[in-house]
Each structure stands twice: as C-alpha cells, then as structure tokens.
Design a protein around this motif. Structure first.
Motif, mmCIF file in Angstrom:
data_model
loop_
_atom_site.group_PDB
_atom_site.id
_atom_site.type_symbol
_atom_site.label_atom_id
_atom_site.label_comp_id
_atom_site.label_asym_id
_atom_site.label_seq_id
_atom_site.Cartn_x
_atom_site.Cartn_y
_atom_site.Cartn_z
ATOM 1 N N LEU A 153 -20.347 -12.524 34.939
ATOM 2 C CA LEU A 153 -21.449 -12.659 35.891
ATOM 3 C C LEU A 153 -20.957 -12.547 37.332
ATOM 4 N N HIS A 154 -19.843 -13.205 37.628
ATOM 5 C CA HIS A 154 -19.293 -13.126 38.990
ATOM 6 C C HIS A 154 -18.818 -11.720 39.314
ATOM 7 N N GLY A 155 -18.446 -10.956 38.276
ATOM 8 C CA GLY A 155 -18.014 -9.579 38.496
ATOM 9 C C GLY A 155 -19.162 -8.628 38.750
ATOM 10 N N GLY A 156 -20.402 -9.067 38.524
ATOM 11 C CA GLY A 156 -21.556 -8.244 38.872
ATOM 12 C C GLY A 156 -22.459 -7.846 37.732
ATOM 13 N N ALA A 157 -22.208 -8.327 36.511
ATOM 14 C CA ALA A 157 -23.077 -7.967 35.388
ATOM 15 C C ALA A 157 -24.502 -8.462 35.635
ATOM 16 N N GLY A 158 -25.487 -7.647 35.240
ATOM 17 C CA GLY A 158 -26.875 -8.035 35.436
ATOM 18 C C GLY A 158 -27.314 -9.153 34.510
ATOM 19 N N LYS A 159 -26.751 -9.166 33.298
ATOM 20 C CA LYS A 159 -27.171 -10.141 32.295
ATOM 21 C C LYS A 159 -26.044 -10.304 31.293
ATOM 22 N N VAL A 160 -25.805 -11.537 30.846
ATOM 23 C CA VAL A 160 -24.770 -11.793 29.848
ATOM 24 C C VAL A 160 -25.343 -12.683 28.751
ATOM 25 N N THR A 161 -25.186 -12.240 27.521
ATOM 26 C CA THR A 161 -25.628 -13.002 26.354
ATOM 27 C C THR A 161 -24.406 -13.522 25.626
ATOM 28 N N MET A 162 -24.419 -14.809 25.302
ATOM 29 C CA MET A 162 -23.293 -15.388 24.580
ATOM 30 C C MET A 162 -23.734 -15.791 23.183
ATOM 31 N N CYS A 163 -23.062 -15.223 22.200
ATOM 32 C CA CYS A 163 -23.291 -15.572 20.801
ATOM 33 C C CYS A 163 -22.245 -16.610 20.433
ATOM 34 N N THR A 164 -22.684 -17.850 20.173
ATOM 35 C CA THR A 164 -21.730 -18.933 19.990
ATOM 36 C C THR A 164 -22.284 -19.978 19.028
ATOM 37 N N HIS A 165 -21.412 -20.872 18.571
ATOM 38 C CA HIS A 165 -21.830 -21.954 17.669
ATOM 39 C C HIS A 165 -22.794 -22.879 18.401
ATOM 40 N N ILE A 166 -23.757 -23.379 17.676
ATOM 41 C CA ILE A 166 -24.821 -24.196 18.258
ATOM 42 C C ILE A 166 -24.282 -25.453 18.955
ATOM 43 N N SER A 167 -23.120 -25.928 18.512
ATOM 44 C CA SER A 167 -22.540 -27.125 19.136
ATOM 45 C C SER A 167 -22.127 -26.880 20.588
ATOM 46 N N ASN A 168 -22.006 -25.624 20.994
ATOM 47 C CA ASN A 168 -21.577 -25.303 22.364
ATOM 48 C C ASN A 168 -22.755 -25.140 23.326
ATOM 49 N N ARG A 169 -23.972 -25.292 22.826
ATOM 50 C CA ARG A 169 -25.164 -24.994 23.632
ATOM 51 C C ARG A 169 -25.184 -25.761 24.953
ATOM 52 N N THR A 170 -25.039 -27.069 24.874
ATOM 53 C CA THR A 170 -25.129 -27.896 26.085
ATOM 54 C C THR A 170 -24.013 -27.565 27.069
ATOM 55 N N ALA A 171 -22.793 -27.394 26.548
ATOM 56 C CA ALA A 171 -21.655 -27.092 27.422
ATOM 57 C C ALA A 171 -21.864 -25.771 28.155
ATOM 58 N N VAL A 172 -22.363 -24.756 27.427
ATOM 59 C CA VAL A 172 -22.556 -23.451 28.055
ATOM 60 C C VAL A 172 -23.640 -23.514 29.127
ATOM 61 N N LEU A 173 -24.802 -24.065 28.787
ATOM 62 C CA LEU A 173 -25.919 -24.043 29.733
ATOM 63 C C LEU A 173 -25.694 -24.969 30.921
ATOM 64 N N SER A 174 -24.933 -26.047 30.726
ATOM 65 C CA SER A 174 -24.644 -26.917 31.870
ATOM 66 C C SER A 174 -23.624 -26.276 32.815
ATOM 67 N N SER A 175 -22.783 -25.386 32.284
ATOM 68 C CA SER A 175 -21.783 -24.699 33.111
ATOM 69 C C SER A 175 -22.330 -23.415 33.719
ATOM 70 N N VAL A 176 -23.085 -22.654 32.900
ATOM 71 C CA VAL A 176 -23.589 -21.346 33.339
ATOM 72 C C VAL A 176 -25.065 -21.245 32.935
ATOM 73 N N PRO A 177 -25.962 -21.809 33.744
ATOM 74 C CA PRO A 177 -27.384 -21.803 33.363
ATOM 75 C C PRO A 177 -27.980 -20.400 33.296
ATOM 76 N N GLU A 178 -27.299 -19.400 33.895
ATOM 77 C CA GLU A 178 -27.806 -18.024 33.861
ATOM 78 C C GLU A 178 -27.605 -17.370 32.489
ATOM 79 N N ALA A 179 -26.838 -17.993 31.612
ATOM 80 C CA ALA A 179 -26.515 -17.375 30.317
ATOM 81 C C ALA A 179 -27.731 -17.288 29.408
#
Length: 525
Positions: A271-297
């Motif tokens: 995202l910082h490099g300039g991508a318009g949109k990034v989708t992360m396919c990850t285990h459900i246990s990581n949901r809170t960690a990802v969205l609290s760190s990168v809400p744009e995901a």
C-alpha cells in the motif's frame, strides 16, 4: 543502471577497441596511466602540503608482467615528469612486450627500477599494477610476498583497474589481495568489485574513461548491471485521471493461525508503495490484528477446516488480481502446502514466492517435483530467498553459494524459470541471462520482517509491466520479461533506499521492518 564488465568482457572491449577501431594499446595504456598519475600527484601534493609525509617519502609503482604493470610503470614515468620522485618494482622476470616498452622509457629517464622487493615502508604512496582482471588462480610465491608487503607498508595504495588478487567475476580473494585505499578502474566498473569480499579491498572506486568507444562498450557489456539511485525515478508515475483500479489490486496469501505479522508487513509495504487495493487471504484468527494495523486491507478469511474451500476460491479468483504474493507467515503444514499448490497451479499473473512458500517449494524440489517453479508461465515467477533459504532450495551449502554468487544465481534462475532475488549483504537479481546488482541498503535491514516488506514492494513494482496477449511473438515476450526483471530490480532498490531512510531516522541498531515501511513514503516523495 550502470553497465559492468566481467573478466571476459574487459578483455573483449580492449581487444575490439584495438582491432576494430584501430586505437593502439599503447594509447589506451597512456590514458589509463594519466588517470593514475594525476590522482597520485594530487594525493602526494596534498600530503606534502599538510606535512603528512615524513622527509624523503616517495612513490612506488609495483608491476607484474602484463598490461596492468605497464599502466603503473607509465604512471611512474608521468609522475617523474612532474618532478615527483618515483621508483619501480617489477616482480616478474617474464615480462610482456607492452610492459617492456614502458620499462625501456622509464629506464631512459633515469627512474630507479628494482627487480628485488624494496623496503616498502619507505614509500608514502604505492601504485598496485601486479594483476589485472584476468587473474583466475590463487596468488603464491613472490607475488603473494609483494602483496603482503604492500598491505603492511602503511602507504596509501592506489590499485590500477582492480586490486591485485581479486576475482573480477566473483569478487573472491584469490589466496591474498591488495587492500587498496582506492581503485581506478577503466572503462566500466568490474562485476567482482560490486560484491563482497572485494568491496572491502577496493576502497573508493572511480570509473575512468580511457577511450573505449561507447558502441563497443554497449556491444560487449550487456549482461551485468549495477543499480543507480536515479533508477528509482522510473517507477510507475501516477496520473490525475485515475482511480484505485488504475494502480492495481494485489493478492497476498499469508498468515497461518495467529501468524499474521509477516503478511501485515507485506500488506503495508504494498500500500505504501502505491498499490490501489490490496486483498489479504489469511487465517481467520489474524482478522483483528490485520484490520487494527492496516484498516485499508480487504480480507478473505479461512479457517483450518476450510482449507479446501479457500483453495477453490484461489483457483477461481487468483487471475482477477494484478499480482500475487504467497508465503509470509504461512507455515509449512499440510494446509499451507495445499494453498501454495493452489496458487502455483492457477496463477497466470506475476507471483512472488517468499518465506514459507519457498520452503514448501524446496521440499518439492528435493523430491524432484519441480512443476510449481519450472513450468512455463505467462509471467516469470519471482522468488526472494535469503542465502539460507536458497541453500535449502538448491541443496548447495552457504559457502558454495557465496563463493560464486552471481553464476550460481544465474544457473538456478534459468533452471527454475524464475526471476531470482537472492538476498545477501549485496542483492543479486537475475532471470538467468541478465544480472542486476543492488549495492544500496544498510546493515540495519538485517532484521525480522525486512524480507516481508520487500515482497510487498516487488508485487507493487511489477504492476507497470505490460500485459501479455496470446498473439505475442517470442521477441515481444522477451521484451516484456526484460521489463519485468527491471521492475523487480527497482522494487529491490526502493526497499534498500527505504531502509537507508529508516537508518537515517532511527540508526542501524534501532530500526525495525515497520520503520522500513515508513521509509518507502520518504523515498517516493
């Protein structure tokens, strides 16, 4: 990018200049010597002015048997014409004609010529012309003694073309090598001098033009390149008439149960490099960690029982993305293997394989199941191993890899049909044909998560590569693949410069991978 010579190319450009352009070798030697004598005189006069030299300190030119020796002897003659006292030490008794001509001129001018090693502690500056780029064996005998004497002399050492004892191809020390304060290299920098351990021997490297025609240099030197800071300026520009779709949608397949950190770093850097949109396919246990760190995901979640379902989703959707990352924090268990296979079987877009996905591919290769890396793909797969991961991937030990890192990288990139980003103190990027070296970055980047940041940057950098069509000729595919290689290398450069930005703010000891992500914006701005 700066073109580099390996040892063969250095010989070829010299030969073609003489044969095809009728520029005599003695003229090339005189021009090389002018650079050496000019620099030696500058240092000498500054040292005299600053009372650095004790009384009667002189300059010594040390010659082997060939053209490098001729360069150093010619430089001594030119210095004597400036009323700077020089001596010459010739190590070999079996001297080539080019050196003999220079010695005859020096002798006629009354310059002292020694054939036994003088006391080198008497000299303030030593010009090293013992061996050139053609050295391919370990140094021994009186040559080794001379090099050791130079290194112990305390003199300021200027090497002609390359420090004697260094391989121009691999950067290896061939038994022993001159430890130069600076190296004046002719025509182009030498491949080996961009690599360790040669970097520690070459000192400050200055590339000197001595009259090789540019068209000859381009004809000869089209394999090895060194990244330059200005290369970053050609990364994808942003147009005002655009939307988030214009700048790509990256899929990151990363993060097994409660292991989301690596994927978050890749996500942030994309995202910082300039991508318009990034989708992360990850285990459900990581949901809170990802969205609290990168809400744009954007998230696509799965649980351990839903591995087959997520693999089907990957197969159906992977080619709707602009590029794909697979591996960070994914683990190497049964579920992770299924996911990696799903990506590799289905993806027809640029796919960056890192971390655990590399380890899974290593296991496949050990069982001679290399279809996931070596099958023909529309876009070259990009793999980003550090030396230890590359060791597992190839079965080579670390010392084998480091001893000839460029040729090993070329061989395996070609064998696996990938763009290889081999991470070490100096990073080698190659598709098996062309090699690009990155010499930027800092030791603070040797920190957990730095490689995950790199994958995100690369996945973003390749987005500007033109798309294939089924009607493309083989020539057009080669052109597109060349652009892909350059874009990957610019991603490596951005990562390195972002690391330097983090170092400038936090210092090498205290910077983290998150600081490198923040540095991306500083560099692009």
């Amino acid at each position: 990018m700066e073109r580099l010579y390996d040892s063969k190319q250095a010989r070829d450009v010299d030969r073609l200049t003489i044969e095809d352009c009728h520029i005599p070798s003695v003229l090339l030697m005189e021009r090389a010597a002018l650079h050496i004598s000019g620099r030696a005189a500058e240092i000498y006069n500054n040292c005299i002015k600053d009372n650095f030299f004790v009384k009667n300190k002189k300059i010594l030119a040390v010659a082997g048997s060939g053209n490098n020796g001729g360069d150093s002897v010619a430089a001594a003659r030119q210095l004597s014409e400036k009323n700077i006292v020089c001596d010459i030490y010739v190590i070999s008794n079996n001297i080539k004609n080019s050196l003999k001509e220079q010695l005859d001129m020096a002798s006629a001018l009354g310059i002292n010529i020694f054939f036994d090693c003088p006391d080198m502690s008497r000299y303030g500056i030593i010009i090293d012309g013992i061996f050139g780029t053609g050295l391919d064996r370990d140094v021994s005998g009186k040559y080794k003694t001379a090099i050791e004497e130079i290194n112990n002399s305390g003199a300021y050492v200027i090497s002609a073309d390359i420090p004697s004892g260094i391989s121009a191809d691999s950067g290896k020390v061939l038994g022993c090598a001159v430890k130069a304060d600076e190296t004046l290299t002719f025509g182009r920098n030498k491949l080996g001098m961009t690599l360790y351990p040669a970097i520690d021997y070459a000192g400050n490297v200055c590339v000197c033009k001595i009259g090789f025609p540019e068209f000859i240099e381009k004809q000869v030197a089209d394999t090895y390149f060194l990244l330059e800071k200005d290369d970053i300026n050609s990364l994808k520009k942003r147009e005002d008439n655009s939307n988030k779709g214009t700048f790509g949608n990256i899929l990151i397949v990363a993060g097994s149960e409660n292991m989301g950190g690596a994927g978050i770093l890749s996500l942030s850097s994309a995202l910082h490099g300039g991508a318009g949109k990034v989708t992360m396919c990850t285990h459900i246990s990581n949901r809170t960690a990802v969205l609290s760190s990168v809400p744009e995901a954007v998230l696509k979640l799965y649980d351990t029982q839903g591995t087959e379902e997520i693999c089907d989703w990957i197969r159906d959707n992977v080619n709707n993305f602009s590029s794909v990352i697979v591996g960070p924090g994914l683990g190497t268990g049964k579920e992770a293997k299924s996911i990696v296979h799903a990506v590799m079987e289905s993806s027809e877009v640029c796919t960056v394989i890192d971390a655990d996905a590399l380890n899974i591919c290593s296991d496949e290769l050990l069982r001679n199941k290399n279809i996931f890396l070596s099958k023909r793909r529309k876009y070259n797969t990009v793999i980003t191993p550090h030396i230890k991961e590359f060791s597992r991937l190839t079965g080579l030990n670390v010392s084998e890899i480091k001893s000839d890192i460029v040729n090993v990288a070329k061989k395996w990139a070609k064998r696996l049909n990938v763009i290889l980003v081999l991470k070490d103190a100096k990073t080698v990027i190659t598709d098996g044909y062309k090699v690009i070296i990155n010499n930027y970055g800092c030791n603070g980047m040797a920190t957990a998560g730095s490689g995950d940041v790199l994958t995100g940057i690369i996945a973003n950098a390749v987005l500007s590569t033109p798309k294939y069509s089924h009607s493309d000729t083989e020539e057009e595919r080669k052109r597109i693949n060349a652009i892909q290689l350059e874009n990957v290398s610019k991603g490596v450069l951005l990562h390195a410069l972002a690391g330097e930005s983090a170092r400038d703010e936090k210092g090498n000891n205290s910077m983290s991978a998150t600081d490198i992500v923040k540095g991306i914006g500083n560099v692009l701005k």
